[in-house]
Write an enzyme that holds these catalytic residues in place. Structure first.
Site, short mmCIF file in Angstrom:
data_model
loop_
_atom_site.label_atom_id
_atom_site.label_comp_id
_atom_site.label_asym_id
_atom_site.label_seq_id
_atom_site.Cartn_x
_atom_site.Cartn_y
_atom_site.Cartn_z
N CYS A 216 7.96 4.50 -1.08
CA CYS A 216 7.17 4.99 -2.25
C CYS A 216 6.86 3.95 -3.36
O CYS A 216 7.76 3.42 -4.01
CB CYS A 216 7.96 6.15 -2.70
SG CYS A 216 7.16 6.73 -4.34
N CYS B 190 7.77 5.04 -7.03
CA CYS B 190 9.19 5.00 -7.23
C CYS B 190 9.63 3.67 -7.41
O CYS B 190 10.75 3.49 -8.15
CB CYS B 190 9.78 5.51 -5.74
SG CYS B 190 9.62 7.08 -5.16
#
Length: 318
Positions: free
Chosen positions: A31, A34
């Protein structure tokens, strides 16, 4: 920052959140957002110096936890306090917005310092050093004036130790609020009863003198109330409530419901304070999944007494 799995979730998240807010960051290695959010959160954890705890959960590896919190996209962050989720956000927010989010829930530095003072005060009380405990509570209130728990504990101890003027001054601010907070109103009514005994000649009457006057006129509510206040000042709580109940049964509206309000105040004074954050009670995750069990509460004699007198009041009012 701690990596959390199913195995350490209970200890590192639920138990930890009982005394420190825990921010759970659901992420995954693939991600991109993230990877942006993670370092900012870690920097803020260091900046806030223990005022919250950051944990990370790999949503790919810990799908059971992700499902329990109802995670639909990442990054998603959930903040827990006292074992339960209280707030959260999705996406990689900038540092400024993250600080705004945290400041809504994370204790200030002054609040943390005050909490430490309160802990010390409790230990001093247990050891019998009341004067030192009062000094600690005064320091705690000075550092965190908006902490009603500390203000209440300080005012109550001031009354119990005879520092009535200081107690009245401590109660002044919350008693100006609308509606009046019940626990502060209860302390004020306790103080009123003590001041009645000090300033009214009836404060020195024996119970028999009150009873003789009441026997002449069952509806002598002024004398009944004076007796109840004298009993309350002496800590004869149930006897005071019994007398107040006689007024309520005959004329609940008398003197702006003074009898009912004082009865309720005594119930409040006798009610043990809620347990400080500790052993967890049950709660649900953001996804509605049970996270912890809830132990069955066992009623103790004090709770049974309070329940009995609450029922008496309810029956008198119905």
């Amino acid at each position: 920052m701690i990596d959390v799995t199913v195995q350490n979730f209970e200890a590192e998240v639920i138990a930890a959140s009982m005394h420190t807010p825990v921010l759970v960051d659901f992420w995954a290695p693939w991600c991109g957002p993230c990877k942006t959010l993670g370092p900012i959160l870690e920097k803020l954890e260091a900046e806030y110096a223990g005022r919250f705890k950051l944990v990370k959960i790999d949503s790919d590896q810990e799908q059971q936890l992700a499902a329990a919190f109802g995670i639909r996209s990442i990054p998603t962050c959930i903040l827990l306090k006292n074992g339960q989720p209280v707030d959260g956000f999705m996406g990689a927010l900038p540092a400024g917005q993250l600080r705004q989010f945290l400041d809504k829930h994370v204790p200030s530095e002054g609040a943390l310092a005050a909490e430490a003072e309160v802990d010390e005060a409790e230990a001093l009380l247990e050891s019998g050093d009341t004067d030192a405990a009062l000094a600690k509570l005064a320091d705690a209130l000075a550092q965190d004036p908006g902490n009603d728990d500390t203000r209440h504990d300080y005012a109550r101890l001031l009354i119990a130790t005879g520092a009535f003027e200081e107690a009245a001054a401590t109660l002044d601010e919350p008693l100006k609020r609308e509606p009046r907070p019940l626990r502060f109103d209860a302390l004020r009514r306790w103080l009123d009863a003590i001041e009645f005994v000090q300033n009214d000649e009836r404060g020195n009457w024996p119970v028999e003198q009150f009873d003789a006057r009441i026997a002449e006129n069952k509806r002598d509510f002024d004398t009944r109330f004076a007796k109840a206040q004298a009993l309350m000042a002496e800590g004869q709580w149930t006897a005071s409530m019994d007398e107040l109940l006689e007024i309520i049964l005959r004329d609940r509206k008398w003197n702006d419901e003074a009898a009912r309000k004082t009865y309720v105040a005594i119930l409040e004074l006798l009610t043990p304070p809620p347990a400080r954050p500790g052993a967890g009670e049950g709660g649900k995750s953001a996804g509605g999944i049970e996270l912890t069990g809830k132990a069955a509460a066992q009623e103790d004699p004090q709770a049974a007494l309070l329940s009995s007198y609450r029922r008496k009041l309810s029956m008198a009012l119905n």
